[in-house]
Design a protein around this motif. Structure first.
Motif, PDB file in Angstrom:
ATOM      1  N   GLN A   1       3.362  -1.920   1.852  1.00  0.00           N
ATOM      2  CA  GLN A   1       4.089  -3.046   1.257  1.00  0.00           C
ATOM      3  C   GLN A   1       3.395  -3.521  -0.019  1.00  0.00           C
ATOM      4  OE1 GLN A   1       5.420  -5.775   4.221  1.00  0.00           O
ATOM      5  NE2 GLN A   1       6.100  -7.325   2.782  1.00  0.00           N
ATOM      6  N   HIS A   2       2.076  -3.574   0.014  1.00  0.00           N
ATOM      7  CA  HIS A   2       1.345  -3.984  -1.186  1.00  0.00           C
ATOM      8  C   HIS A   2       1.485  -2.943  -2.285  1.00  0.00           C
ATOM      9  CE1 HIS A   2      -1.691  -6.000  -3.598  1.00  0.00           C
ATOM     10  NE2 HIS A   2      -2.285  -4.828  -3.760  1.00  0.00           N
ATOM     11  N   THR A   3       1.434  -1.665  -1.907  1.00  0.00           N
ATOM     12  CA  THR A   3       1.593  -0.586  -2.879  1.00  0.00           C
ATOM     13  C   THR A   3       2.943  -0.667  -3.576  1.00  0.00           C
ATOM     14  OG1 THR A   3       0.153   0.881  -1.595  1.00  0.00           O
ATOM     15  CG2 THR A   3       1.641   1.913  -3.174  1.00  0.00           C
ATOM     16  N   ALA A   4       3.994  -0.902  -2.804  1.00  0.00           N
ATOM     17  CA  ALA A   4       5.333  -1.029  -3.376  1.00  0.00           C
ATOM     18  C   ALA A   4       5.410  -2.235  -4.308  1.00  0.00           C
ATOM     19  CB  ALA A   4       6.364  -1.144  -2.260  1.00  0.00           C
TER      20      ALA A   4
ATOM     21  N   GLY B   1      -3.750 -12.520  -3.796  1.00  0.00           N
ATOM     22  CA  GLY B   1      -2.983 -11.534  -4.538  1.00  0.00           C
ATOM     23  C   GLY B   1      -2.763 -10.216  -3.832  1.00  0.00           C
ATOM     24  N   VAL B   2      -3.307 -10.058  -2.632  1.00  0.00           N
ATOM     25  CA  VAL B   2      -3.150  -8.818  -1.876  1.00  0.00           C
ATOM     26  C   VAL B   2      -2.249  -9.076  -0.673  1.00  0.00           C
ATOM     27  CG1 VAL B   2      -4.323  -6.998  -0.576  1.00  0.00           C
ATOM     28  CG2 VAL B   2      -5.436  -8.018  -2.569  1.00  0.00           C
ATOM     29  N   LEU B   3      -1.216  -8.249  -0.509  1.00  0.00           N
ATOM     30  CA  LEU B   3      -0.313  -8.380   0.632  1.00  0.00           C
ATOM     31  C   LEU B   3      -0.923  -7.686   1.845  1.00  0.00           C
ATOM     32  CD1 LEU B   3       3.168  -7.710  -1.038  1.00  0.00           C
ATOM     33  CD2 LEU B   3       2.086  -9.903  -0.542  1.00  0.00           C
ATOM     34  N   VAL B   4      -1.230  -8.483   2.868  1.00  0.00           N
ATOM     35  CA  VAL B   4      -1.872  -7.966   4.078  1.00  0.00           C
ATOM     36  C   VAL B   4      -0.868  -8.019   5.221  1.00  0.00           C
ATOM     37  CG1 VAL B   4      -3.814  -8.188   5.668  1.00  0.00           C
ATOM     38  CG2 VAL B   4      -4.083  -8.846   3.262  1.00  0.00           C
TER      39      VAL B   4
ATOM     40  N   ARG C   1      -2.528  -0.741 -15.926  1.00  0.00           N
ATOM     41  CA  ARG C   1      -3.450  -0.228 -14.910  1.00  0.00           C
ATOM     42  C   ARG C   1      -4.158  -1.312 -14.103  1.00  0.00           C
ATOM     43  NH1 ARG C   1      -7.812   4.229 -16.655  1.00  0.00           N
ATOM     44  NH2 ARG C   1      -8.940   2.396 -17.415  1.00  0.00           N
ATOM     45  N   PRO C   2      -4.555  -2.448 -14.713  1.00  0.00           N
ATOM     46  CA  PRO C   2      -5.184  -3.496 -13.899  1.00  0.00           C
ATOM     47  C   PRO C   2      -4.296  -4.004 -12.763  1.00  0.00           C
ATOM     48  CG  PRO C   2      -5.614  -3.888 -16.213  1.00  0.00           C
ATOM     49  CD  PRO C   2      -4.628  -2.768 -16.146  1.00  0.00           C
ATOM     50  N   LEU C   3      -2.972  -3.948 -12.950  1.00  0.00           N
ATOM     51  CA  LEU C   3      -2.058  -4.374 -11.886  1.00  0.00           C
ATOM     52  C   LEU C   3      -2.116  -3.419 -10.697  1.00  0.00           C
ATOM     53  CD1 LEU C   3       1.070  -5.253 -14.095  1.00  0.00           C
ATOM     54  CD2 LEU C   3      -0.639  -6.836 -13.176  1.00  0.00           C
ATOM     55  N   LEU C   4      -2.375  -2.145 -10.978  1.00  0.00           N
ATOM     56  CA  LEU C   4      -2.434  -1.135  -9.925  1.00  0.00           C
ATOM     57  C   LEU C   4      -3.794  -1.084  -9.238  1.00  0.00           C
ATOM     58  CD1 LEU C   4      -0.684   1.749 -11.903  1.00  0.00           C
ATOM     59  CD2 LEU C   4       0.368   0.307 -10.156  1.00  0.00           C
ATOM     60  N   GLU C   5      -4.803  -1.684  -9.877  1.00  0.00           N
ATOM     61  CA  GLU C   5      -6.161  -1.562  -9.371  1.00  0.00           C
ATOM     62  C   GLU C   5      -6.766  -2.860  -8.871  1.00  0.00           C
ATOM     63  OE1 GLU C   5      -7.808   2.219 -11.967  1.00  0.00           O
ATOM     64  OE2 GLU C   5      -8.334   0.193 -12.621  1.00  0.00           O
TER      65      GLU C   5
ATOM     66  N   ALA D   1       3.972  -3.250 -11.947  1.00  0.00           N
ATOM     67  CA  ALA D   1       3.440  -2.436 -13.039  1.00  0.00           C
ATOM     68  C   ALA D   1       4.563  -1.747 -13.816  1.00  0.00           C
ATOM     69  CB  ALA D   1       2.469  -1.400 -12.482  1.00  0.00           C
ATOM     70  N   ASN D   2       5.585  -1.289 -13.108  1.00  0.00           N
ATOM     71  CA  ASN D   2       6.726  -0.652 -13.780  1.00  0.00           C
ATOM     72  C   ASN D   2       7.463  -1.633 -14.674  1.00  0.00           C
ATOM     73  OD1 ASN D   2       6.802   2.134 -13.101  1.00  0.00           O
ATOM     74  ND2 ASN D   2       7.462   1.625 -11.032  1.00  0.00           N
ATOM     75  N   SER D   3       7.557  -2.887 -14.252  1.00  0.00           N
ATOM     76  CA  SER D   3       8.209  -3.909 -15.077  1.00  0.00           C
ATOM     77  C   SER D   3       7.440  -4.130 -16.372  1.00  0.00           C
ATOM     78  CB  SER D   3       8.314  -5.223 -14.294  1.00  0.00           C
ATOM     79  OG  SER D   3       9.121  -5.066 -13.146  1.00  0.00           O
ATOM     80  N   THR D   4       6.122  -4.200 -16.276  1.00  0.00           N
ATOM     81  CA  THR D   4       5.294  -4.364 -17.473  1.00  0.00           C
ATOM     82  C   THR D   4       5.374  -3.132 -18.357  1.00  0.00           C
ATOM     83  OG1 THR D   4       3.770  -5.756 -16.202  1.00  0.00           O
ATOM     84  CG2 THR D   4       2.968  -4.870 -18.292  1.00  0.00           C
ATOM     85  N   LEU D   5       5.397  -1.959 -17.735  1.00  0.00           N
ATOM     86  CA  LEU D   5       5.492  -0.716 -18.487  1.00  0.00           C
ATOM     87  C   LEU D   5       6.813  -0.635 -19.242  1.00  0.00           C
ATOM     88  CD1 LEU D   5       4.135   1.991 -19.113  1.00  0.00           C
ATOM     89  CD2 LEU D   5       5.223   2.918 -17.063  1.00  0.00           C
TER      90      LEU D   5
END
Length: 210
Positions: free
Chosen positions: A31-34, A20-23, A68-72, A40-44
């Motif tokens: 890239q993972h942050t984006a 689940g992490v883009l390396v 928040r779990p999507l961001l963390e 998260a914005n879609s869920t929001l």
């Protein structure tokens, strides 16, 4: 250098997904942050359509449960280095805290206080410290050996102070055991000597809120 399998050249990529992490090949987390910010914005957006008129406290619970779990997720492995990535993640939370207040709303940090939500930067520090505590208190942990205790017993502070690692690259500087060094060593003895992870969390949350 190209690689082949059964005579066919394998497609190369500068980025791959691992649990689940883009390396990326340069270990940049932009890239993972984006990716997680977009998710998260879609869920929001869905929460906003369904619960726009909720109270700040109720919407805070929805945000902490679904967004928040999507961001963390796995953020002890990855942590944004560039300021633009840090701001991109925080912008999702800024947007979330605006929703229950409507057009007339207080400043961001006032909204956080009302909704009882810390900044994402503070949450990442907390997550790093929890992971460090779990690793250091359990010798069978797969990452236990990443953390080396300081041999200087005469220095001030608690008895579990970490030794500072020498590094030459920015990537290594922001590796977990290095980026948590200062925060961990500054904690009081009663927190780092907690008997369980839950006790550590409770004591740290009280300490950080003072």
């Amino acid at each position: 250098m190209p690689y082949y399998m059964n005579g066919e050249q394998l497609v190369s990529s500068d980025c791959c997904r691992d649990l689940g992490v883009l390396v990326t090949c340069d270990l940049s987390w932009s890239q993972h942050t984006a990716h997680v910010s977009k998710k998260a914005n879609s869920t929001l957006f869905l929460l906003r359509r369904a619960f726009q008129k909720s109270s700040p406290i109720i919407f805070a619970k929805l945000y902490k449960t679904f967004v928040r779990p999507l961001l963390e997720f796995a953020n002890s492995v990855w942590s944004p280095i560039l300021q633009k990535d840090i701001l991109l993640l925080e912008s999702v939370q800024r947007r979330a805290t605006r929703i229950p207040f409507g057009r007339v709303r207080p400043q961001y940090h006032e909204r956080l206080a009302i909704m009882k939500i810390p900044t994402l930067s503070n949450r990442r520090v907390r997550g790093d410290l929890i992971t460090t505590f779990q690793a250091m208190s359990n010798k069978s942990s797969p990452i236990h050996k990443l953390f080396i205790l300081s041999s200087h017993t005469l220095t001030r502070g608690h008895s579990f102070k970490l030794a500072k690692e020498k590094f030459k690259t920015t990537v290594r500087q922001h590796f977990l055991s290095n980026r948590v060094f200062q925060q961990w060593n500054s904690l009081p003895e009663e927190i780092v000597s907690s008997q369980s992870t839950m006790a550590f969390k409770i004591k740290y949350d009280i300490y950080s809120s003072q």
